[in-house]
Design a protein around this motif. Structure first.
Motif, short mmCIF file in Angstrom:
data_model
loop_
_atom_site.label_atom_id
_atom_site.label_comp_id
_atom_site.label_asym_id
_atom_site.label_seq_id
_atom_site.Cartn_x
_atom_site.Cartn_y
_atom_site.Cartn_z
N PHE A 114 -38.87 -30.72 91.90
CA PHE A 114 -39.24 -29.61 91.02
C PHE A 114 -40.48 -28.88 91.53
O PHE A 114 -40.56 -27.65 91.45
CB PHE A 114 -39.48 -30.12 89.60
N ASN A 115 -41.44 -29.62 92.05
CA ASN A 115 -42.66 -28.98 92.56
C ASN A 115 -42.37 -28.18 93.82
O ASN A 115 -43.00 -27.14 94.05
CB ASN A 115 -43.74 -30.03 92.83
N LYS A 116 -41.42 -28.64 94.62
CA LYS A 116 -41.06 -27.88 95.82
C LYS A 116 -40.41 -26.57 95.43
O LYS A 116 -40.70 -25.51 96.00
CB LYS A 116 -40.09 -28.71 96.68
N ILE A 117 -39.53 -26.61 94.42
CA ILE A 117 -38.89 -25.39 93.93
C ILE A 117 -39.92 -24.47 93.30
O ILE A 117 -39.92 -23.25 93.53
CB ILE A 117 -37.80 -25.75 92.90
N PHE A 118 -40.83 -25.04 92.53
CA PHE A 118 -41.86 -24.25 91.85
C PHE A 118 -42.80 -23.60 92.85
O PHE A 118 -43.23 -22.46 92.69
CB PHE A 118 -42.63 -25.16 90.89
N GLU A 119 -43.12 -24.33 93.92
CA GLU A 119 -44.05 -23.84 94.94
C GLU A 119 -43.44 -22.70 95.76
O GLU A 119 -44.08 -21.69 96.04
CB GLU A 119 -44.46 -24.99 95.85
N THR A 120 -42.17 -22.89 96.15
CA THR A 120 -41.52 -21.89 97.01
C THR A 120 -40.89 -20.75 96.22
O THR A 120 -40.66 -19.67 96.77
CB THR A 120 -40.42 -22.57 97.85
N GLY A 121 -40.58 -20.99 94.95
CA GLY A 121 -39.93 -19.96 94.14
C GLY A 121 -38.46 -19.80 94.46
O GLY A 121 -37.84 -18.80 94.07
N ASN A 122 -37.88 -20.78 95.17
CA ASN A 122 -36.46 -20.72 95.54
C ASN A 122 -35.64 -21.58 94.59
O ASN A 122 -35.47 -22.79 94.80
CB ASN A 122 -36.26 -21.21 96.99
N PHE A 123 -35.16 -20.96 93.53
CA PHE A 123 -34.32 -21.66 92.56
C PHE A 123 -32.92 -21.80 93.15
O PHE A 123 -32.32 -20.81 93.56
CB PHE A 123 -34.26 -20.86 91.25
N PRO A 124 -32.38 -23.04 93.23
CA PRO A 124 -31.07 -23.24 93.88
C PRO A 124 -29.97 -22.39 93.25
O PRO A 124 -29.83 -22.34 92.02
CB PRO A 124 -30.80 -24.74 93.64
N ASP A 125 -29.20 -21.73 94.10
CA ASP A 125 -28.10 -20.90 93.60
C ASP A 125 -27.09 -21.72 92.81
O ASP A 125 -26.52 -21.24 91.82
CB ASP A 125 -27.38 -20.21 94.77
#
Length: 219
Positions: free
Chosen positions: A145-156
């Motif tokens: 979750f932190n990796k997604i939050f940091e990069t802003g790349n929400f999985p399609d």
């Protein structure tokens, strides 16, 4: 003849009672063990007849309702304005408090709010998996979750779902009489729940809702 008729009616009542008792027991058991059979039994008991609508009709209908390219689609002006202001970094100072790492405690809170006996989405993950295995999942989810939050790349894939048409009114053979609900990824919904809770607490802390409501009352 009178005696036989009386015994016959008594036997019918007994068999009917046992039949209803057995069917009720199966109905209650399937509610927890077999959701598909449970809903089929529920529809049968309510006298609902299956619709005779091709799946392609539902596909075309729901695509038209949610298609931004369709000439009848109307975008939300508030969302467009917010996105524009966000790109211009007008909210940068205001949102600094929100842009902090996601903690294991936040994820644990979100898992504790999950409900059992819910259908799975495309990822086939049931809430029961996350609830029962949270001690193992939480550290891994925290990193993800932190990796997604940091990069802003929400999985399609987390934005994809199964659209289930629910009949609301009128004839069962008219697609316009159905409302679609979408079964999404359990992980995607969990991540969104963490963010939503953080936003809610932030809004309550700074009385964002109260100020917005006061503004609307003046209009």
């Amino acid at each position: 003849m009178v005696k036989c008729r009386s015994e016959y009616k008594k036997l019918l009542r007994t068999c009917r009672f046992e039949y209803d008792k057995q069917k009720t027991s199966n109905f209650e058991n399937n509610k927890l063990k077999n959701a598909r059979l449970y809903w089929n039994m529920l529809k049968e008991s309510a006298g609902l007849k299956p619709a005779e609508i091709p799946l392609s009709n539902f596909e075309h209908y729901f695509r038209a309702v949610n298609n931004p390219a369709d000439r009848f689609f109307v975008p939300d002006d508030d969302i467009l304005e917010f996105n524009s202001r966000y790109r211009d970094e007008e909210f940068k100072v205001m949102f600094q408090e929100l842009n902090v790492i996601i903690t294991e405690y936040e994820i644990k809170q979100a898992i504790n709010q999950l409900k059992r006996n819910r259908s799975a989405g495309p990822d086939l993950l049931l809430n029961e998996f996350l609830i029962s295995g949270k001690d193992v999942f939480i550290p891994l989810l925290c990193v993800l979750f932190n990796k997604i939050f940091e990069t802003g790349n929400f999985p399609d894939r987390w934005s994809e779902g199964y659209v289930i048409p629910l009949h609301k009114k009128g004839g069962v053979n008219e697609v316009e009489n159905y409302r679609g609900i979408t079964l999404l990824s359990s992980l995607g919904k969990l991540f969104s729940s963490v963010i939503n809770t953080r936003l809610k607490n932030w809004a309550e802390k700074y009385n964002v809702y109260i100020e917005a409501q006061a503004f609307l009352d003046q209009i």
